[in-house]
Design a protein around this motif. Sequence first.
Motif, short mmCIF file in Angstrom:
data_model
loop_
_atom_site.label_atom_id
_atom_site.label_comp_id
_atom_site.label_asym_id
_atom_site.label_seq_id
_atom_site.Cartn_x
_atom_site.Cartn_y
_atom_site.Cartn_z
N UNK A 125 0.84 -1.21 0.00
CA UNK A 125 0.00 0.00 0.00
C UNK A 125 0.87 1.25 0.00
N UNK A 126 1.95 1.24 0.79
CA UNK A 126 2.85 2.39 0.84
C UNK A 126 3.56 2.58 -0.50
N UNK A 127 3.99 1.48 -1.11
CA UNK A 127 4.67 1.57 -2.41
C UNK A 127 3.70 2.10 -3.47
N UNK A 128 2.46 1.63 -3.43
CA UNK A 128 1.45 2.08 -4.38
C UNK A 128 1.17 3.57 -4.19
N UNK A 129 1.06 3.99 -2.93
CA UNK A 129 0.83 5.40 -2.63
C UNK A 129 1.96 6.26 -3.15
N UNK A 130 3.18 5.79 -2.97
CA UNK A 130 4.36 6.54 -3.42
C UNK A 130 4.40 6.67 -4.95
N UNK A 131 3.99 5.63 -5.67
CA UNK A 131 4.01 5.69 -7.14
C UNK A 131 2.89 6.58 -7.66
#
Length: 134
Positions: A125-131
């Motif tokens: 979720x954090x990686x998706x938010x960052x992208x």
Amino acid sequence: MATPTSAYNAYKQNSVTTASPGELTLMLYNGCLKFLVKGKEAIVDNNIQEKNTNIQKAQAIIKELMVTLNTDQDVAKQMLSLYDYMNRRLIEANIKNDISMIDEVIELTTDFRDTWKQVIQITRQQQYSNTQQV
């Protein structure tokens, strides 16, 4: 044409070789649980060889989890001592044919697995938010 079995085996092999380290750890926990359940079933069926084989497979997975820990962190040191405890309980369970000891290790493994699954989900979720912010 590939048989269903060979296609499944190719899929399994591919899923392991393309998995992230976090996913591999999750696979190890799931494999350990599978062997623990099979070991319990073998005790009930009085199949000593099958019990021994499956408990030893679970122990091998626990030892692999121990080796891969980064013991520079305090939480890893605590996990290492829990893994060691689980391994000793399985040795004892194997000698005594004690299902309750296996159940104890199943409970600990399930807790580790479920926590690890949450860590993977949060990380994704954090990686998706960052992208999405780029």
